[in-house]
Structure formats: structure tokens, C-alpha cells
Design an enzyme around this catalytic site. Structure first.
Site, short mmCIF file in Angstrom:
data_model
loop_
_atom_site.label_atom_id
_atom_site.label_comp_id
_atom_site.label_asym_id
_atom_site.label_seq_id
_atom_site.Cartn_x
_atom_site.Cartn_y
_atom_site.Cartn_z
NE ARG A 38 37.72 -31.91 58.00
CZ ARG A 38 37.42 -33.04 57.37
NH1 ARG A 38 36.93 -33.00 56.17
NH2 ARG A 38 37.64 -34.21 57.94
CE1 TYR A 141 38.66 -48.67 57.49
CE2 TYR A 141 37.94 -50.58 58.75
CZ TYR A 141 38.71 -49.45 58.63
OH TYR A 141 39.54 -49.09 59.66
N1 SER Z 1 36.45 -49.25 64.04
C1 SER Z 1 36.43 -49.28 62.62
C2 SER Z 1 35.08 -49.14 62.07
O1 SER Z 1 34.13 -49.43 62.76
C3 SER Z 1 37.00 -50.56 62.15
O2 SER Z 1 38.35 -50.48 62.05
O3 SER Z 1 34.96 -48.77 60.95
#
Ligand code: SER
Length: 317
Positions: A38, A141
Site C-alpha cells: 500500500r 506465526y
Molecule cells: N510482537 C509479535 C506479535 O505479537 C511477535 O513477534 O505478533
């Protein structure tokens, strides 16, 4: 004048905005090319819209600007990734491969890629977590970050790629709005403290996590990237400790400035993400290898967060 030409991918995110500013100061505006999916209204140039998953467009851009270093910051964070696991995996992993391959093929000389405390999991020792320990992340993640770390080290060992990385603690800054992380409560709380003098926290009072004020994180990143290659002994990713605190403690720090600030707790799905991460980190190796030293503690960060948010006008978040 520097001969480096730096590309920041994901330049309009929480880290990218501040890193771009710092790198422009150090290397000169023309030496820092920003790309993001963006464009901002007041976008600083040079800038181009780019999707890191578009490998051909990425290569063309690297050639066009004669890029020598890439900071790859485009990723989904922990909370957003849990909601969109397949895309998170695709973006977080294939984005990294696209950049590592540029280095492997000799188009660029150096790569920075951020890892996270999310590489650790519930079976990791949670206090003063060492660099080398059990790593069984149970978030999408965290799984993508751990896999990424292994590939960074692999590309370094097999292909000589000069890749450098930090396992960031939760990052806290006033220049951008929080963006989908579990640690983002510690950004949001300052905004709400100034706006409403109250905050409903999505983690419980005792959830201690490692955190870091953005100027320290930016300084660490640039310091690591500028360190002589032989000092960068870890090519997966370095632990950085930051400061460890829980929601109750950040609320107490805010109360030193806003005495009637109140906090309530309503844990949601992010509680179990936070519970799987360490409370504090050991960063002895970053200190030893490239001289890392933190500057901000919780109260110093609170002071600056509140002062700056007041000055720039509290953002709507
Ligand atoms: N700070 C990040 C999160 O909370 C972790 O790397 O996703």
C-alpha cells in the site's frame, strides 16, 4: 557517500516506518528504496508498490535500483496469522525464499529478516530463555518464524548468504498504529490511557512478556547489519531480551503520569498465544558478539510514549 542501496520491503508497517527514517538519516534519502503493498498519502520517495510474493517484480526492482541490501519486513503477525493460516505461511515463508534466493543468486549482498520470541513455545523454559533451547512453537506465526530461522542458517551455510536476524520481543512505538500482534496491547494501552483514561486488556494482569521500545529495536537492527560479518556468529536469529513486564506493571507505569488511569481484563484468544511465549529472554550472545546494550526501561519508555503521543495527537486506533 555510501555505496549501499537499501531496499525495505514492508516499509509502511510498524518497524518499516521507523527503520526507513533511521536508514535515510544514515545513508541518505536516495539510498533507501521503500516498497509496500500500500502507498501512504504522504509517501516519502523513492517508493514503489510491490508484493514480495511477485518474484519477477522483486528482481526487476532490485536491478532497477541496483539494490545491495534488503530488509524484509512484510509478514503477518501472530494474531492475524491465526485467523488466516495458509496466507500467513505463504507470505511469511515464500517472501523469505524470494529474498534469500536473490542473495543466493548474487543480486544482493546482505539480507535482514526479523524473527520473534514466537519461535519459542509452551515447552521452552519461560524465564530468561537461552539462545539455544527447546523450540516447539504452537502458533502459525511462530512455526513460520522457526522454519524461517532454519532456512536463514541453511542459506548462510550452504550458499554463503550474509543473512542477519533478531528475535524481536514485542515492539512498542508511537509512530504507527498497532498491527495484529499479541504484544500490541502494550501499544494500544498508551493510546487509550491518553484518550479515555481506561483500557480493557485482552491479556490477563499477570501475563509477563518481553517487550522493547522501538528506538532500541531500530538501533539493534542497524547495529547488527553494520557489524563486521565475522562478529555475526549466529545466522539463525539472535535473542534480544528487551524489558519484561505484565499488563499490571505497564498500567502502574502509566499511572505515574495519569493517576486515575484504570485497566480491566478480558482475555481472548490471544491469551493462549501469549501463554505459549517466554516471560523473559537471555541475550548474552548478542551482547558478546556485536556489543548489544539496551537503553530504555519500562518507565523511560512510558514517559516517551505518552509525551510523543500527546505531541503528535493521539492516533485513532
Ligand atoms: N510482537 C509479535 C506479535 O505479537 C511477535 O513477534 O505478533
Amino acid at each position: 557517500m555510501s555505496t549501499e542501496r537499501i531496499l525495505i520491503i514492508g516499509s509502511n508497517g510498524q518497524i518499516g516506518l521507523e527503520l526507513a527514517e533511521a536508514l535515510r538519516k544514515n545513508y541518505g534519502d536516495e539510498h533507501v528504496v521503500c516498497v509496500d503493498i500500500r502507498k501512504l498519502e504522504n509517501q516519502i520517495l523513492p517508493f514503489e508498490v510491490l508484493d514480495v510474493l511477485d518474484q519477477n517484480a522483486l528482481l526487476a526492482l532490485v536491478k532497477k535500483y541496483e539494490i545491495t541490501q534488503v530488509y524484509l519486513l512484510a509478514a503477518l503477525l501472530s494474531a492475524t496469522a491465526e485467523k488466516n493460516p495458509k496466507f500467513a505461511w505463504d507470505l511469511n515463508m515464500n517472501g523469505l525464499f524470494n529474498v534469500l534466493d536473490l542473495a543466493k543468486e548474487g543480486h544482493i549482498k546482505k539480507v535482514y529478516w526479523p524473527s520473534s520470541i514466537a519461535v519459542f513455545g509452551p515447552s521452552t523454559p519461560g524465564q530468561n530463555t537461552p539462545q539455544y533451547t527447546v523450540m516447539e512453537p504452537n502458533t502459525i506465526y511462530g512455526i513460520s518464524k522457526l522454519a524461517g530461522e532454519r532456512f536463514c542458517e541453511y542459506y548462510h551455510q550452504k550458499y554463503g548468504v550474509d543473512v542477519r536476524s533478531i528475535r524481536y520481543p514485542g515492539l512498542i512505538g508511537w509512530k504507527s498504529a498497532p498491527g495484529g500482534g499479541t504484544t500490541d496491547y502494550a501499544v494500544h494501552i498508551y493510546h487509550e490511557a491518553l484518550k479515555n483514561k481506561t483500557y480493557e486488556c485482552f491479556l490477563n494482569a499477570q501475563t509477563a512478556l518481553p517487550m522493547m521500545y522501538m528506538p532500541d529495536a531500530i538501533r539493534a537492527t542497524i547495529q547488527l547489519m553494520e557489524a563486521p560479518a565475522e562478529q555475526v556468529k549466529i545466522r539463525s536469529s539472535y535473542n534480544l531480551a528487551g524489558i519484561s513486564f505484565n499488563p499490571e506493571e505497564i498500567a502502574a507505569s502509566i499511572r505515574k503520569h495519569i493517576p486515575d488511569f484504570s485497566i480491566t481484563y478480558k482475555p481472548d484468544f490471544r491469551q493462549s498465544i501469549a501463554d505459549s511465549w517466554p516471560a523473559s529472554i537471555d541475550d548474552t550472545l548478542a551482547q558478546q558478539d556485536w556489543g548489544w546494550k539496551i537503553k530504555y526501561d519500562l518507565d523511560a519508555m512510558t514517559q516517551e510514549m505518552l509525551d510523543n503521543l500527546k505531541r503528535v495527537g493521539n492516533m485513532a486506533v
